[in-house]
Write an enzyme that holds these catalytic residues in place. Structure first.
Site, PDB file in Angstrom:
ATOM      1  N   ARG A   1       6.314  -6.191   9.904  1.00 36.54           N
ATOM      2  CA  ARG A   1       7.449  -6.385   8.508  1.00 36.54           C
ATOM      3  C   ARG A   1       8.210  -4.945   9.357  1.00 36.54           C
ATOM      4  NH1 ARG A   1       6.021  -2.601   4.967  1.00 36.54           N
ATOM      5  NH2 ARG A   1       3.557  -1.672   4.993  1.00 36.54           N
TER       6      ARG A   1
ATOM      7  N   ASP B   1       2.595  10.648   0.345  1.00 32.47           N
ATOM      8  CA  ASP B   1       3.548   9.196   1.267  1.00 32.47           C
ATOM      9  C   ASP B   1       4.863   9.024   0.329  1.00 32.47           C
ATOM     10  OD1 ASP B   1       4.386   7.153   2.213  1.00 32.47           O
ATOM     11  OD2 ASP B   1       3.406   5.807   1.124  1.00 32.47           O
TER      12      ASP B   1
ATOM     13  N   ARG C   1       4.934   9.497  16.065  1.00 35.27           N
ATOM     14  CA  ARG C   1       4.452   7.520  15.711  1.00 35.27           C
ATOM     15  C   ARG C   1       4.178   6.884  16.045  1.00 35.27           C
ATOM     16  NH1 ARG C   1       6.208   5.841   9.512  1.00 35.27           N
ATOM     17  NH2 ARG C   1       3.796   4.844   8.466  1.00 35.27           N
TER      18      ARG C   1
ATOM     19  N   ASN D   1       8.655   0.786   0.073  1.00 35.40           N
ATOM     20  CA  ASN D   1       8.447  -0.537   0.410  1.00 35.40           C
ATOM     21  C   ASN D   1       7.335  -1.211  -0.799  1.00 35.40           C
ATOM     22  OD1 ASN D   1      10.616  -1.184   2.746  1.00 35.40           O
ATOM     23  ND2 ASN D   1       9.076  -0.175   3.786  1.00 35.40           N
TER      24      ASN D   1
ATOM     25  N   HIS E   1       1.236  14.085   4.382  1.00 35.11           N
ATOM     26  CA  HIS E   1       1.548  12.426   4.981  1.00 35.11           C
ATOM     27  C   HIS E   1       3.109  12.311   3.960  1.00 35.11           C
ATOM     28  CE1 HIS E   1       2.876   8.501   6.692  1.00 35.11           C
ATOM     29  NE2 HIS E   1       2.613   7.703   5.133  1.00 35.11           N
ATOM     30  N   CYS E   2       4.391  12.640   4.001  1.00 30.20           N
ATOM     31  CA  CYS E   2       4.995  12.048   3.735  1.00 30.20           C
ATOM     32  C   CYS E   2       6.396  11.963   4.070  1.00 30.20           C
ATOM     33  CB  CYS E   2       6.123  13.672   2.653  1.00 30.20           C
ATOM     34  SG  CYS E   2       5.501  15.446   3.502  1.00 30.20           S
ATOM     35  N   HIS E   3       8.119  11.436   3.619  1.00 34.42           N
ATOM     36  CA  HIS E   3       8.757  11.352   4.442  1.00 34.42           C
ATOM     37  C   HIS E   3      10.071  11.882   3.915  1.00 34.42           C
ATOM     38  CE1 HIS E   3       6.357   7.964   6.339  1.00 34.42           C
ATOM     39  NE2 HIS E   3       6.262   7.508   4.638  1.00 34.42           N
TER      40      HIS E   3
ATOM     41  N   THR F   1      11.069   4.602   9.486  1.00 34.55           N
ATOM     42  CA  THR F   1      11.590   3.449  10.278  1.00 34.55           C
ATOM     43  C   THR F   1      13.042   3.733   9.976  1.00 34.55           C
ATOM     44  OG1 THR F   1      10.155   1.994   9.109  1.00 34.55           O
ATOM     45  CG2 THR F   1       8.892   2.281  10.473  1.00 34.55           C
TER      46      THR F   1
ATOM     47  N   TYR G   1      -0.458   3.247  13.169  1.00 35.76           N
ATOM     48  CA  TYR G   1      -0.598   2.554  11.988  1.00 35.76           C
ATOM     49  C   TYR G   1      -0.399   1.534  12.271  1.00 35.76           C
ATOM     50  CZ  TYR G   1       1.021   1.426   7.104  1.00 35.76           C
ATOM     51  OH  TYR G   1       1.507   1.149   5.446  1.00 35.76           O
TER      52      TYR G   1
HETATM   53  C1  0GY Z   1       4.599   4.683   5.037  1.00 35.47           C
HETATM   54  C2  0GY Z   1       4.238   2.646   4.712  1.00 35.47           C
HETATM   55  C3  0GY Z   1       5.418   2.273   4.877  1.00 35.47           C
HETATM   56  C4  0GY Z   1       6.632   2.633   5.683  1.00 35.47           C
HETATM   57  C5  0GY Z   1       6.886   3.362   6.139  1.00 35.47           C
HETATM   58  O1  0GY Z   1       8.225   3.947   8.524  1.00 35.47           O
HETATM   59  C6  0GY Z   1       7.835   3.719   6.824  1.00 35.47           C
HETATM   60  O2  0GY Z   1       9.160   2.575   7.168  1.00 35.47           O
HETATM   61  O3  0GY Z   1       5.697   4.205   6.339  1.00 35.47           O
HETATM   62  C7  0GY Z   1       5.189   0.911   4.284  1.00 35.47           C
HETATM   63  O4  0GY Z   1       6.224   0.490   4.521  1.00 35.47           O
HETATM   64  O5  0GY Z   1       3.687   0.202   4.444  1.00 35.47           O
HETATM   65  O6  0GY Z   1       3.407   4.774   5.222  1.00 35.47           O
HETATM   66  O7  0GY Z   1       5.364   5.096   3.999  1.00 35.47           O
END
Ligand code: 0GY
Length: 310
Positions: A136, A263, A130, A268, A37-39, A83, A163
């Site tokens: 939020r 993550d 997802r 955030n 889980h990473c972005h 997101t 989520y």
């Molecule tokens: C995470 C958690 C958050 C954000 C997102 O996609 C996202 O913007 O997942 C969060 O703000 O709790 O898993 O990265």
């Protein structure tokens, strides 16, 4: 030094940048471990942030992600669409393609996506979509549209990542339990760790997993869930210890259906940015034997994301 957001963007006020120079973990990851889980964020100049986003992050590029992977000792990544990019999956797809098979992706798609585009995502390494119910982060999408997407991606052998906040599980239960494929819950459904681990809220989550063999969980994000925070209470690298009983309970009850991820770059967060090395040192507290560690970090993510190699 403060990090930048390139392109025609400025960071959300108060944004915390990801941590430069994370420590080297003391825990040695098993060979072949997957950060599941990473972005990636942008960079905004090449991969613009989505118009309807709820936040604008600092950039976090694929090369920076791959450098972290190597520094911590992971072999592979699962890059989850964030997101802030909406349903524009280009940054995530670009990272998957550049990884030379060492990254898979989880996309966000709209119901109007064509079959050809789904196949293109598959070829790039996407293996899931997802569905986000955290208010939020996203606007509401009708459940019948999500169910239609789930039915289409199930045919490709993909799973659905969900989520949500723990308080919303009762209302979402019927929808979740009707999903026609593997379901992966982000961050244990965000339990309130100030409540008892055997209290009714977390018990409902455990029941969700117990009664539905297609439900998996990421036991990630102690830094999001913790009230005690990164402080090492015993002079050891034992940060986020109030989350340990919750994650450990899930790992021990469902050893073949758990995943772990950093993550990174930690969107955030409000009060601190975690040292990713310290996050890796959280793992042996929740997966306490070499066998549990291997399942969590290697066997399970390989079965879900690289079944042809596992
Ligand atoms: C995470 C958690 C958050 C954000 C997102 O996609 C996202 O913007 O997942 C969060 O703000 O709790 O898993 O990265």
């Amino acid at each position: 030094m403060s990090k930048t957001t390139t392109g025609d963007f400025s960071k959300t006020a108060g944004w915390l940048d990801w941590y430069e120079g994370p420590s080297r973990p003391r825990f040695q990851l098993p060979p072949g471990s997957v950060d599941a889980h990473c972005h990636v964020f942008g960079p905004g100049a090449g991969f613009p942030y989505a118009p309807g986003r709820k936040y604008t992050p600092c950039d976090a590029s694929k090369d920076q992600l791959f450098a972290l992977r190597d520094h911590l000792g992971f072999a592979r990544n699962v890059i989850v669409q964030a997101t802030c990019h909406g349903a524009d999956n280009r940054a995530m797809v670009d990272a998957c393609l550049a990884s030379r098979g060492r990254a898979r992706g989880v996309a966000t798609v709209r119901p109007e996506i064509s079959d050809a585009e789904l196949l293109r995502l598959h070829a790039a390494g996407v293996r899931g979509v997802r569905f986000n119910f955290v208010k939020r982060l996203v606007d509401f999408t009708p459940k019948d549209e999500l169910m239609e997407i789930a039915a289409r991606v199930a045919k490709l052998g993909w799973h659905v990542v969900i989520y949500f906040e723990a308080v919303d599980l009762p209302e979402l239960w019927d929808f979740f339990t009707a999903l026609p494929t593997t379901v992966v819950v982000d961050h244990m459904g965000r339990p309130d760790v100030s409540q008892a681990v055997d209290g009714p809220e977390f018990e409902l989550f455990l029941r969700f997993m117990r009664e539905h063999a297609n439900v998996w969980s990421k036991v990630s994000c102690p830094e999001r869930l913790s009230a005690t925070g990164p402080r090492a209470l015993n002079g050891e690298r034992d940060a986020y210890r109030d989350v340990v009983p919750f994650a450990r309970r899930v790992v021990e009850a469902f050893p073949d259906r758990v995943l772990w991820g950093t993550d990174w770059p930690h969107p955030n967060l409000k009060d601190h940015m975690p040292d990713d090395g310290l996050l890796v040192d959280f793992i042996p507290h929740i997966a306490t034997t070499p066998e549990l560690q291997r399942k969590l970090l290697v066997d399970n993510p390989m079965r879900l994301y690289w079944p042809e190699e596992s």
